[in-house]
Write a protein that holds these residues in place. Structure first.
Motif, PDB file in Angstrom:
ATOM      1  N   GLY A  59      -0.728  13.284  14.046  1.00  0.00           N
ATOM      2  CA  GLY A  59       0.326  14.513  13.621  1.00  0.00           C
ATOM      3  C   GLY A  59       1.557  14.393  14.768  1.00  0.00           C
ATOM      4  N   PRO A  60       2.403  15.322  14.679  1.00  0.00           N
ATOM      5  CA  PRO A  60       3.791  15.539  15.465  1.00  0.00           C
ATOM      6  C   PRO A  60       3.224  15.974  16.770  1.00  0.00           C
ATOM      7  CG  PRO A  60       3.688  17.064  13.786  1.00  0.00           C
ATOM      8  CD  PRO A  60       2.789  16.025  13.321  1.00  0.00           C
ATOM      9  N   LYS A  61       2.065  16.556  16.687  1.00  0.00           N
ATOM     10  CA  LYS A  61       1.684  17.248  18.302  1.00  0.00           C
ATOM     11  C   LYS A  61       1.000  16.394  18.982  1.00  0.00           C
ATOM     12  CE  LYS A  61       1.821  22.000  16.373  1.00  0.00           C
ATOM     13  NZ  LYS A  61       1.035  23.393  16.245  1.00  0.00           N
ATOM     14  N   THR A  62       0.565  15.186  18.794  1.00  0.00           N
ATOM     15  CA  THR A  62      -0.136  14.370  19.392  1.00  0.00           C
ATOM     16  C   THR A  62       0.899  13.508  20.518  1.00  0.00           C
ATOM     17  OG1 THR A  62       0.132  12.614  17.922  1.00  0.00           O
ATOM     18  CG2 THR A  62      -1.852  13.815  17.625  1.00  0.00           C
ATOM     19  N   ALA A  63      -0.045  12.994  21.562  1.00  0.00           N
ATOM     20  CA  ALA A  63       0.870  12.049  22.471  1.00  0.00           C
ATOM     21  C   ALA A  63       1.298  11.059  21.651  1.00  0.00           C
ATOM     22  CB  ALA A  63      -0.301  11.888  23.436  1.00  0.00           C
ATOM     23  N   TRP A  64       0.696  10.488  20.809  1.00  0.00           N
ATOM     24  CA  TRP A  64       1.283   9.328  20.250  1.00  0.00           C
ATOM     25  C   TRP A  64       2.664   9.411  19.567  1.00  0.00           C
ATOM     26  CZ3 TRP A  64       0.266   4.341  19.352  1.00  0.00           C
ATOM     27  CH2 TRP A  64       0.527   3.667  17.971  1.00  0.00           C
ATOM     28  N   SER A  65       2.787  10.559  19.029  1.00  0.00           N
ATOM     29  CA  SER A  65       4.064  11.041  18.202  1.00  0.00           C
ATOM     30  C   SER A  65       5.087  11.093  19.767  1.00  0.00           C
ATOM     31  CB  SER A  65       4.088  12.297  17.656  1.00  0.00           C
ATOM     32  OG  SER A  65       5.213  12.611  17.004  1.00  0.00           O
TER      33      SER A  65
END
Length: 495
Positions: A59-65
Protein backbone atom coordinates in the motif's frame (compact mmCIF):
# COMPACT_ATOMS: atom_id res chain seq x y z
CA UNK A 1 38.65 14.74 -28.09
CA UNK A 2 38.47 13.50 -24.44
CA UNK A 3 36.13 10.55 -23.69
CA UNK A 4 33.08 11.17 -21.45
CA UNK A 5 33.42 10.19 -17.76
CA UNK A 6 30.98 7.37 -16.87
CA UNK A 7 28.18 8.56 -14.62
CA UNK A 8 28.23 6.98 -11.14
CA UNK A 9 24.83 5.34 -10.44
CA UNK A 10 22.77 6.85 -7.65
CA UNK A 11 21.64 3.80 -5.70
CA UNK A 12 18.62 3.12 -3.52
CA UNK A 13 18.86 0.01 -1.33
CA UNK A 14 15.64 -1.92 -0.82
CA UNK A 15 15.30 -4.48 2.00
CA UNK A 16 12.13 -6.47 2.75
CA UNK A 17 10.99 -9.49 4.73
CA UNK A 18 7.62 -11.02 5.62
CA UNK A 19 8.39 -11.64 9.31
CA UNK A 20 9.16 -8.85 11.77
CA UNK A 21 12.80 -9.56 12.63
CA UNK A 22 15.25 -6.66 12.69
CA UNK A 23 18.25 -8.94 12.22
CA UNK A 24 17.13 -10.05 8.74
CA UNK A 25 16.67 -6.48 7.51
CA UNK A 26 20.01 -5.43 9.01
CA UNK A 27 21.83 -8.27 7.20
CA UNK A 28 20.27 -7.33 3.84
CA UNK A 29 21.28 -3.69 4.27
CA UNK A 30 24.85 -4.64 5.21
CA UNK A 31 25.22 -6.93 2.16
CA UNK A 32 23.89 -4.24 -0.18
CA UNK A 33 26.16 -1.55 1.29
CA UNK A 34 29.16 -3.83 0.85
CA UNK A 35 28.29 -4.46 -2.82
CA UNK A 36 27.71 -0.76 -3.53
CA UNK A 37 31.08 0.07 -1.94
CA UNK A 38 32.81 -2.67 -3.98
CA UNK A 39 31.45 -1.20 -7.21
CA UNK A 40 32.36 2.35 -6.20
CA UNK A 41 28.77 3.53 -6.43
CA UNK A 42 26.92 5.98 -4.18
CA UNK A 43 23.97 5.18 -1.88
CA UNK A 44 21.40 7.98 -1.82
CA UNK A 45 18.59 6.23 0.09
CA UNK A 46 17.67 3.07 1.99
CA UNK A 47 14.09 1.74 2.02
CA UNK A 48 12.98 -0.96 4.50
CA UNK A 49 9.74 -2.95 4.51
CA UNK A 50 9.70 -5.09 7.66
CA UNK A 51 6.82 -7.53 8.23
CA UNK A 52 5.63 -6.95 4.63
CA UNK A 53 4.70 -9.60 2.08
CA UNK A 54 6.02 -9.27 -1.46
CA UNK A 55 3.26 -11.50 -2.86
CA UNK A 56 0.49 -9.06 -1.86
CA UNK A 57 -0.19 -5.49 -2.90
CA UNK A 58 2.01 -3.05 -1.00
CA UNK A 59 0.00 0.00 0.00
CA UNK A 60 0.82 3.73 -0.09
CA UNK A 61 2.29 3.67 3.43
CA UNK A 62 4.99 1.11 2.59
CA UNK A 63 8.65 1.80 1.82
CA UNK A 64 8.07 0.26 -1.63
CA UNK A 65 5.58 3.02 -2.50
CA UNK A 66 7.94 5.67 -1.10
CA UNK A 67 10.78 4.29 -3.22
CA UNK A 68 8.72 4.52 -6.43
CA UNK A 69 7.81 8.12 -5.63
CA UNK A 70 11.49 8.93 -5.01
CA UNK A 71 12.41 7.53 -8.43
CA UNK A 72 9.65 9.55 -10.08
CA UNK A 73 11.13 12.62 -8.38
CA UNK A 74 14.53 11.87 -9.95
CA UNK A 75 16.30 11.03 -6.68
CA UNK A 76 17.95 7.77 -7.87
CA UNK A 77 18.30 5.60 -10.96
CA UNK A 78 19.36 2.17 -9.61
CA UNK A 79 17.90 -0.11 -6.95
CA UNK A 80 19.95 -2.90 -5.39
CA UNK A 81 18.61 -5.94 -3.47
CA UNK A 82 20.12 -9.15 -2.13
CA UNK A 83 17.67 -11.55 -3.85
CA UNK A 84 14.87 -11.34 -6.42
CA UNK A 85 12.32 -12.47 -3.81
CA UNK A 86 13.17 -9.41 -1.71
CA UNK A 87 12.01 -6.96 -4.34
CA UNK A 88 8.90 -8.87 -5.42
CA UNK A 89 7.16 -12.21 -5.95
CA UNK A 90 4.70 -10.70 -8.42
CA UNK A 91 5.18 -9.93 -12.10
CA UNK A 92 2.86 -6.95 -11.71
CA UNK A 93 5.47 -5.28 -9.46
CA UNK A 94 8.21 -5.99 -12.03
CA UNK A 95 6.12 -4.22 -14.67
CA UNK A 96 5.87 -1.32 -12.20
CA UNK A 97 9.64 -0.78 -12.18
CA UNK A 98 10.61 -1.80 -15.73
CA UNK A 99 9.71 -0.22 -19.09
CA UNK A 100 7.33 1.04 -20.24
CA UNK A 101 6.11 2.13 -16.76
CA UNK A 102 9.53 2.98 -15.27
CA UNK A 103 13.10 2.31 -16.30
CA UNK A 104 14.71 1.54 -12.93
CA UNK A 105 17.99 -0.33 -13.17
CA UNK A 106 17.72 -3.37 -10.90
CA UNK A 107 20.79 -5.11 -9.49
CA UNK A 108 20.31 -8.43 -7.63
CA UNK A 109 23.46 -9.49 -5.77
CA UNK A 110 23.06 -13.24 -5.21
CA UNK A 111 21.55 -14.10 -8.59
CA UNK A 112 23.97 -11.88 -10.54
CA UNK A 113 21.21 -9.92 -12.27
CA UNK A 114 21.70 -6.46 -13.76
CA UNK A 115 18.82 -5.21 -15.90
CA UNK A 116 21.09 -2.74 -17.68
CA UNK A 117 22.37 -5.80 -19.52
CA UNK A 118 19.17 -7.95 -19.61
CA UNK A 119 15.98 -8.20 -17.54
CA UNK A 120 14.90 -11.60 -18.92
CA UNK A 121 16.30 -13.54 -15.94
CA UNK A 122 14.65 -11.16 -13.45
CA UNK A 123 11.24 -11.75 -14.99
CA UNK A 124 11.77 -15.50 -15.18
CA UNK A 125 12.70 -15.76 -11.50
CA UNK A 126 9.72 -13.62 -10.52
CA UNK A 127 7.39 -15.85 -12.56
CA UNK A 128 8.77 -18.92 -10.76
CA UNK A 129 8.34 -17.20 -7.39
CA UNK A 130 4.76 -16.22 -8.30
CA UNK A 131 3.97 -19.85 -9.17
CA UNK A 132 5.47 -21.05 -5.88
CA UNK A 133 3.34 -18.55 -3.94
CA UNK A 134 0.18 -19.74 -5.72
CA UNK A 135 0.95 -23.41 -4.93
CA UNK A 136 1.70 -22.62 -1.27
CA UNK A 137 -1.51 -20.59 -0.96
CA UNK A 138 -3.62 -23.43 -2.36
CA UNK A 139 -1.88 -25.93 -0.08
CA UNK A 140 -2.41 -23.66 2.96
CA UNK A 141 -6.11 -23.22 2.10
CA UNK A 142 -6.64 -27.00 1.96
CA UNK A 143 -4.77 -27.41 5.24
CA UNK A 144 -6.85 -24.66 6.88
CA UNK A 145 -10.10 -26.41 5.90
CA UNK A 146 -8.88 -29.72 7.34
CA UNK A 147 -7.57 -28.04 10.48
CA UNK A 148 -10.88 -26.27 11.08
CA UNK A 149 -12.91 -29.46 10.55
CA UNK A 150 -10.72 -31.13 13.18
CA UNK A 151 -11.46 -28.25 15.60
CA UNK A 152 -7.94 -26.82 15.76
CA UNK A 153 -7.42 -23.03 16.11
CA UNK A 154 -5.18 -20.99 13.84
CA UNK A 155 -1.56 -20.50 14.90
CA UNK A 156 -0.90 -17.44 16.98
CA UNK A 157 -1.13 -16.14 20.51
CA UNK A 158 -3.97 -17.91 22.36
CA UNK A 159 -6.44 -15.97 24.53
CA UNK A 160 -5.88 -15.32 28.24
CA UNK A 161 -6.39 -18.63 30.01
CA UNK A 162 -4.64 -20.82 27.46
CA UNK A 163 -1.06 -21.52 26.39
CA UNK A 164 0.02 -22.60 22.89
CA UNK A 165 1.22 -26.20 22.58
CA UNK A 166 4.27 -26.53 20.25
CA UNK A 167 3.96 -29.26 17.60
CA UNK A 168 6.61 -31.41 19.30
CA UNK A 169 4.56 -31.50 22.55
CA UNK A 170 1.10 -32.19 21.09
CA UNK A 171 -0.91 -35.28 21.96
CA UNK A 172 -2.31 -37.81 19.49
CA UNK A 173 -5.29 -35.52 18.80
CA UNK A 174 -2.96 -32.63 17.93
CA UNK A 175 -4.32 -30.33 20.67
CA UNK A 176 -3.05 -26.76 20.23
CA UNK A 177 -4.40 -25.07 23.39
CA UNK A 178 -3.37 -26.02 26.93
CA UNK A 179 -5.22 -24.58 29.94
CA UNK A 180 -3.09 -22.20 32.01
CA UNK A 181 -4.70 -22.72 35.43
CA UNK A 182 -3.65 -19.36 36.92
CA UNK A 183 -5.06 -17.42 33.95
CA UNK A 184 -8.05 -19.76 33.61
CA UNK A 185 -9.12 -18.86 37.14
CA UNK A 186 -9.28 -15.21 36.02
CA UNK A 187 -11.60 -16.26 33.19
CA UNK A 188 -13.85 -18.35 35.47
CA UNK A 189 -13.98 -15.46 37.93
CA UNK A 190 -14.99 -13.01 35.21
CA UNK A 191 -17.90 -15.19 34.08
CA UNK A 192 -18.92 -16.04 37.65
CA UNK A 193 -18.98 -12.40 38.79
CA UNK A 194 -20.68 -11.12 35.64
CA UNK A 195 -23.44 -13.73 35.78
CA UNK A 196 -24.01 -12.81 39.43
CA UNK A 197 -24.66 -9.21 38.37
CA UNK A 198 -21.32 -7.43 38.82
CA UNK A 199 -20.61 -4.52 36.40
CA UNK A 200 -17.74 -4.91 33.94
CA UNK A 201 -15.73 -2.08 35.46
CA UNK A 202 -16.12 -3.53 38.96
CA UNK A 203 -14.86 -6.91 37.76
CA UNK A 204 -11.85 -5.20 36.17
CA UNK A 205 -11.07 -3.25 39.35
CA UNK A 206 -11.36 -6.36 41.55
CA UNK A 207 -9.01 -8.30 39.27
CA UNK A 208 -6.47 -5.49 39.48
CA UNK A 209 -6.80 -5.24 43.26
CA UNK A 210 -6.15 -9.00 43.47
CA UNK A 211 -2.89 -8.54 41.52
CA UNK A 212 -4.11 -10.11 38.28
CA UNK A 213 -2.89 -8.60 35.00
CA UNK A 214 -3.79 -9.26 31.37
CA UNK A 215 -1.55 -11.24 29.04
CA UNK A 216 0.12 -7.96 28.05
CA UNK A 217 1.00 -7.26 31.68
CA UNK A 218 -1.40 -4.33 32.12
CA UNK A 219 -4.43 -3.82 34.35
CA UNK A 220 -7.82 -5.09 33.28
CA UNK A 221 -10.37 -2.68 31.82
CA UNK A 222 -14.08 -2.96 31.01
CA UNK A 223 -13.23 -3.53 27.34
CA UNK A 224 -10.89 -6.48 28.01
CA UNK A 225 -13.38 -8.06 30.44
CA UNK A 226 -16.09 -7.68 27.79
CA UNK A 227 -13.94 -9.41 25.16
CA UNK A 228 -13.47 -12.38 27.48
CA UNK A 229 -17.23 -12.68 28.05
CA UNK A 230 -17.93 -12.67 24.29
CA UNK A 231 -15.18 -15.12 23.27
CA UNK A 232 -16.48 -18.59 22.21
CA UNK A 233 -12.99 -20.10 22.50
CA UNK A 234 -13.46 -20.34 26.28
CA UNK A 235 -16.33 -22.79 25.75
CA UNK A 236 -14.15 -24.80 23.31
CA UNK A 237 -16.00 -23.45 20.27
CA UNK A 238 -14.07 -22.50 17.11
CA UNK A 239 -15.85 -19.56 15.41
CA UNK A 240 -16.18 -19.26 11.62
CA UNK A 241 -13.52 -17.25 9.84
CA UNK A 242 -14.21 -13.55 9.37
CA UNK A 243 -12.70 -11.17 6.78
CA UNK A 244 -9.20 -10.00 7.68
CA UNK A 245 -9.32 -6.75 9.59
CA UNK A 246 -13.10 -6.95 10.18
CA UNK A 247 -13.38 -9.18 13.25
CA UNK A 248 -16.55 -8.65 15.27
CA UNK A 249 -17.11 -10.93 18.28
CA UNK A 250 -20.78 -9.93 18.52
CA UNK A 251 -21.44 -11.16 14.95
CA UNK A 252 -20.38 -14.76 15.72
CA UNK A 253 -23.18 -17.32 15.41
CA UNK A 254 -22.53 -19.94 18.10
CA UNK A 255 -24.50 -22.53 16.14
CA UNK A 256 -22.05 -22.05 13.24
CA UNK A 257 -19.03 -22.71 15.47
CA UNK A 258 -17.04 -25.95 15.21
CA UNK A 259 -16.47 -27.98 18.41
CA UNK A 260 -12.90 -27.20 19.46
CA UNK A 261 -10.28 -29.87 20.09
CA UNK A 262 -9.19 -28.43 23.43
CA UNK A 263 -10.46 -28.26 27.01
CA UNK A 264 -13.19 -25.73 27.77
CA UNK A 265 -12.73 -23.32 30.68
CA UNK A 266 -16.41 -22.42 31.01
CA UNK A 267 -19.70 -24.07 30.01
CA UNK A 268 -21.45 -23.19 26.77
CA UNK A 269 -24.53 -22.08 28.71
CA UNK A 270 -22.44 -19.55 30.64
CA UNK A 271 -21.19 -18.17 27.32
CA UNK A 272 -24.74 -18.00 25.93
CA UNK A 273 -25.91 -16.13 29.04
CA UNK A 274 -23.02 -13.65 28.94
CA UNK A 275 -23.39 -12.92 25.24
CA UNK A 276 -27.14 -12.55 25.70
CA UNK A 277 -26.57 -9.80 28.26
CA UNK A 278 -23.93 -7.98 26.19
CA UNK A 279 -24.93 -8.24 22.53
CA UNK A 280 -27.26 -5.48 21.47
CA UNK A 281 -26.33 -3.41 24.51
CA UNK A 282 -24.17 -0.36 23.93
CA UNK A 283 -20.72 -0.94 25.42
CA UNK A 284 -20.08 1.23 28.46
CA UNK A 285 -16.30 1.23 28.89
CA UNK A 286 -16.31 3.87 31.62
CA UNK A 287 -18.43 1.60 33.82
CA UNK A 288 -19.26 1.93 37.51
CA UNK A 289 -16.29 0.54 39.40
CA UNK A 290 -16.59 1.09 43.13
CA UNK A 291 -13.75 1.24 45.61
CA UNK A 292 -15.82 1.00 48.80
CA UNK A 293 -18.54 -1.31 50.07
CA UNK A 294 -21.47 1.10 50.33
CA UNK A 295 -20.83 3.85 47.76
CA UNK A 296 -23.93 4.08 45.57
CA UNK A 297 -25.73 1.43 47.71
CA UNK A 298 -26.37 3.11 51.07
CA UNK A 299 -28.71 6.09 51.15
CA UNK A 300 -29.03 9.23 53.24
CA UNK A 301 -31.55 8.69 56.04
CA UNK A 302 -32.92 12.22 55.49
CA UNK A 303 -33.20 12.63 51.69
CA UNK A 304 -32.82 8.99 50.53
CA UNK A 305 -30.20 9.94 47.90
CA UNK A 306 -27.49 7.28 47.35
CA UNK A 307 -24.34 8.24 49.23
CA UNK A 308 -21.05 8.91 47.47
CA UNK A 309 -17.53 8.09 48.51
CA UNK A 310 -15.27 10.94 49.53
CA UNK A 311 -11.86 11.59 51.01
CA UNK A 312 -11.85 13.25 54.43
CA UNK A 313 -9.01 14.83 56.38
CA UNK A 314 -8.58 15.08 60.15
CA UNK A 315 -7.80 18.48 61.75
CA UNK A 316 -6.22 17.67 65.14
CA UNK A 317 -6.12 20.37 67.81
CA UNK A 318 -2.98 21.19 69.76
CA UNK A 319 -2.15 18.85 72.65
CA UNK A 320 -2.84 20.24 76.12
CA UNK A 321 0.59 19.11 77.32
CA UNK A 322 2.28 21.06 74.51
CA UNK A 323 4.24 19.71 71.60
CA UNK A 324 1.87 20.97 68.91
CA UNK A 325 -0.98 19.16 67.11
CA UNK A 326 -0.84 15.61 65.84
CA UNK A 327 -0.33 15.31 62.07
CA UNK A 328 -3.52 15.32 59.98
CA UNK A 329 -4.43 12.21 58.01
CA UNK A 330 -6.68 11.31 55.11
CA UNK A 331 -9.54 8.86 55.55
CA UNK A 332 -12.25 7.16 53.52
CA UNK A 333 -15.66 8.79 53.97
CA UNK A 334 -19.26 8.71 52.78
CA UNK A 335 -21.13 11.91 52.05
CA UNK A 336 -24.69 12.83 51.21
CA UNK A 337 -24.83 14.59 47.80
CA UNK A 338 -27.33 17.05 49.34
CA UNK A 339 -24.87 17.95 52.10
CA UNK A 340 -26.61 16.33 55.08
CA UNK A 341 -23.45 14.62 56.33
CA UNK A 342 -19.92 13.49 55.63
CA UNK A 343 -18.85 10.57 57.81
CA UNK A 344 -15.90 8.25 58.29
CA UNK A 345 -16.66 5.21 56.12
CA UNK A 346 -14.38 2.60 57.67
CA UNK A 347 -16.42 2.09 60.83
CA UNK A 348 -19.67 1.97 58.81
CA UNK A 349 -18.22 -0.59 56.37
CA UNK A 350 -17.04 -2.72 59.27
CA UNK A 351 -20.42 -2.54 61.02
CA UNK A 352 -22.34 -3.53 57.87
CA UNK A 353 -19.86 -6.35 57.17
CA UNK A 354 -20.28 -7.63 60.71
CA UNK A 355 -24.07 -7.76 60.53
CA UNK A 356 -23.94 -9.43 57.07
CA UNK A 357 -21.62 -12.12 58.40
CA UNK A 358 -23.72 -12.53 61.55
CA UNK A 359 -26.95 -12.93 59.55
CA UNK A 360 -25.43 -15.36 57.06
CA UNK A 361 -23.95 -17.42 59.91
CA UNK A 362 -27.32 -18.07 61.56
CA UNK A 363 -28.89 -21.52 61.31
CA UNK A 364 -31.82 -20.31 59.21
CA UNK A 365 -29.55 -18.52 56.69
CA UNK A 366 -30.15 -21.37 54.24
CA UNK A 367 -33.68 -20.00 53.85
CA UNK A 368 -32.16 -16.89 52.26
CA UNK A 369 -31.00 -19.03 49.36
CA UNK A 370 -34.40 -19.85 48.00
CA UNK A 371 -34.45 -21.90 44.79
CA UNK A 372 -36.39 -20.47 41.88
CA UNK A 373 -39.98 -21.57 41.92
CA UNK A 374 -39.92 -21.45 38.12
CA UNK A 375 -36.73 -23.47 37.76
CA UNK A 376 -35.72 -24.10 34.14
CA UNK A 377 -34.61 -27.49 32.86
CA UNK A 378 -31.52 -26.67 30.78
CA UNK A 379 -31.24 -30.24 29.48
CA UNK A 380 -34.72 -30.02 27.94
CA UNK A 381 -33.90 -26.63 26.43
CA UNK A 382 -30.71 -27.98 24.86
CA UNK A 383 -32.59 -30.96 23.41
CA UNK A 384 -35.20 -28.61 21.94
CA UNK A 385 -32.46 -26.44 20.48
CA UNK A 386 -30.83 -29.42 18.76
CA UNK A 387 -34.21 -30.49 17.35
CA UNK A 388 -34.80 -26.99 15.93
CA UNK A 389 -31.34 -26.99 14.33
CA UNK A 390 -32.20 -30.35 12.75
CA UNK A 391 -35.42 -28.88 11.34
CA UNK A 392 -33.46 -25.96 9.91
CA UNK A 393 -31.10 -28.33 8.10
CA UNK A 394 -34.05 -30.33 6.74
CA UNK A 395 -35.64 -27.19 5.30
CA UNK A 396 -32.38 -26.31 3.55
CA UNK A 397 -32.33 -29.84 2.08
CA UNK A 398 -35.95 -29.52 0.89
CA UNK A 399 -35.18 -26.24 -0.88
CA UNK A 400 -32.09 -27.73 -2.54
CA UNK A 401 -34.16 -30.70 -3.82
CA UNK A 402 -37.02 -28.49 -5.04
CA UNK A 403 -39.51 -29.84 -2.46
CA UNK A 404 -40.08 -26.39 -0.91
CA UNK A 405 -40.08 -22.90 -2.37
CA UNK A 406 -37.88 -20.09 -1.07
CA UNK A 407 -40.96 -18.20 0.18
CA UNK A 408 -42.20 -21.24 2.13
CA UNK A 409 -38.72 -21.78 3.56
CA UNK A 410 -38.35 -18.15 4.65
CA UNK A 411 -41.45 -18.30 6.85
CA UNK A 412 -40.35 -21.56 8.51
CA UNK A 413 -36.78 -20.39 9.01
CA UNK A 414 -37.91 -17.12 10.62
CA UNK A 415 -40.11 -19.05 13.05
CA UNK A 416 -37.22 -21.40 13.93
CA UNK A 417 -34.92 -18.41 14.42
CA UNK A 418 -37.41 -16.85 16.86
CA UNK A 419 -37.71 -20.11 18.79
CA UNK A 420 -33.93 -20.52 18.99
CA UNK A 421 -33.59 -16.97 20.33
CA UNK A 422 -36.26 -17.63 22.95
CA UNK A 423 -34.42 -20.77 24.07
CA UNK A 424 -31.13 -18.86 24.31
CA UNK A 425 -32.88 -16.24 26.47
CA UNK A 426 -34.25 -18.95 28.78
CA UNK A 427 -30.84 -20.60 29.11
CA UNK A 428 -29.30 -17.20 29.91
CA UNK A 429 -31.89 -16.73 32.65
CA UNK A 430 -31.30 -20.24 34.01
CA UNK A 431 -27.53 -19.93 34.41
CA UNK A 432 -27.58 -16.39 35.78
CA UNK A 433 -26.11 -16.86 39.21
CA UNK A 434 -27.66 -15.82 42.52
CA UNK A 435 -24.87 -14.10 44.50
CA UNK A 436 -26.08 -16.03 47.57
CA UNK A 437 -25.94 -19.47 45.93
CA UNK A 438 -22.34 -20.40 46.76
CA UNK A 439 -22.99 -19.67 50.45
CA UNK A 440 -25.01 -22.89 50.66
CA UNK A 441 -21.77 -24.89 50.94
CA UNK A 442 -19.72 -22.39 52.97
CA UNK A 443 -18.80 -23.44 56.53
CA UNK A 444 -16.90 -20.31 57.61
CA UNK A 445 -18.91 -17.30 56.43
CA UNK A 446 -16.46 -14.79 57.92
CA UNK A 447 -13.52 -16.32 56.02
CA UNK A 448 -15.61 -16.38 52.84
CA UNK A 449 -16.54 -12.72 53.30
CA UNK A 450 -12.91 -11.69 53.84
CA UNK A 451 -11.80 -13.47 50.65
CA UNK A 452 -14.79 -12.46 48.49
CA UNK A 453 -14.41 -9.78 45.82
CA UNK A 454 -15.76 -6.32 46.51
CA UNK A 455 -18.28 -6.89 43.71
CA UNK A 456 -19.58 -10.05 45.38
CA UNK A 457 -19.83 -8.39 48.82
CA UNK A 458 -21.69 -5.44 47.32
CA UNK A 459 -24.13 -7.83 45.64
CA UNK A 460 -24.73 -9.56 48.99
CA UNK A 461 -25.35 -6.24 50.79
CA UNK A 462 -27.65 -5.07 48.01
CA UNK A 463 -29.57 -8.35 48.16
CA UNK A 464 -29.87 -8.44 51.95
CA UNK A 465 -30.64 -4.91 53.02
CA UNK A 466 -31.06 -1.20 52.49
CA UNK A 467 -28.54 0.78 54.56
CA UNK A 468 -29.61 4.27 55.68
CA UNK A 469 -26.86 6.49 57.10
CA UNK A 470 -27.83 9.24 59.55
CA UNK A 471 -26.07 12.52 60.33
CA UNK A 472 -24.39 12.50 63.77
CA UNK A 473 -23.77 16.18 64.32
CA UNK A 474 -20.77 18.40 63.68
CA UNK A 475 -17.63 17.36 65.52
CA UNK A 476 -19.06 14.10 66.87
CA UNK A 477 -16.91 11.02 66.20
CA UNK A 478 -18.27 7.49 65.76
CA UNK A 479 -15.53 5.03 66.73
CA UNK A 480 -17.33 1.96 68.07
CA UNK A 481 -19.67 -0.64 66.63
CA UNK A 482 -22.41 0.37 69.10
CA UNK A 483 -22.14 4.00 68.03
CA UNK A 484 -22.25 2.94 64.37
CA UNK A 485 -25.37 0.84 65.05
CA UNK A 486 -27.10 3.87 66.57
CA UNK A 487 -26.31 6.01 63.51
CA UNK A 488 -27.09 3.49 60.77
CA UNK A 489 -30.51 1.99 60.02
CA UNK A 490 -30.77 -1.37 58.28
CA UNK A 491 -33.92 -2.36 56.43
CA UNK A 492 -33.80 -6.09 55.59
CA UNK A 493 -34.82 -7.25 52.14
CA UNK A 494 -34.35 -10.98 52.91
CA UNK A 495 -35.05 -12.75 56.19
Amino acid sequence: MASAVPRVPRVAIYARQSVDEDQGIAQQLEDCRTEVHRRGWRVVAEHQDNDTSASKERGPKTAWSAMLKAFDAGEFDTVIVTETSRITRSLIDVLDIRPPQRDIRVVVIREGIDTELDDFMLKQLVLLAEREVRIKTERAARYAVGRRLAGHPTPGKPPHGYGWVPSIERDAAGTRYRVDEAEAEDVRRIFREFLAGAPLAQIARDLGDAGSLTRRGVRWHSSTVRRVLLNPLYAALLPPAQPTGHFDATAIDLDACTPGAWEAIIERDQLVASRGRLIGVRANHSGTARKWLLSGLAVCAICSHPVRSASGETHPTARKAGGGAAPSRRYHAYRCPKGHFMRNGDIIDQYVSNICVARLSQEDAIDLITPRSDSIDIAVLNSTREALKGRRQSIASFVARGLMTDIEADGSLMEISRELQAISDQIALAVREDPFAELAVVDDVEAWWDSATLARRRLIVDGLMVVRIKPVGHGRRVTTSDAAAASVDVEWRRG
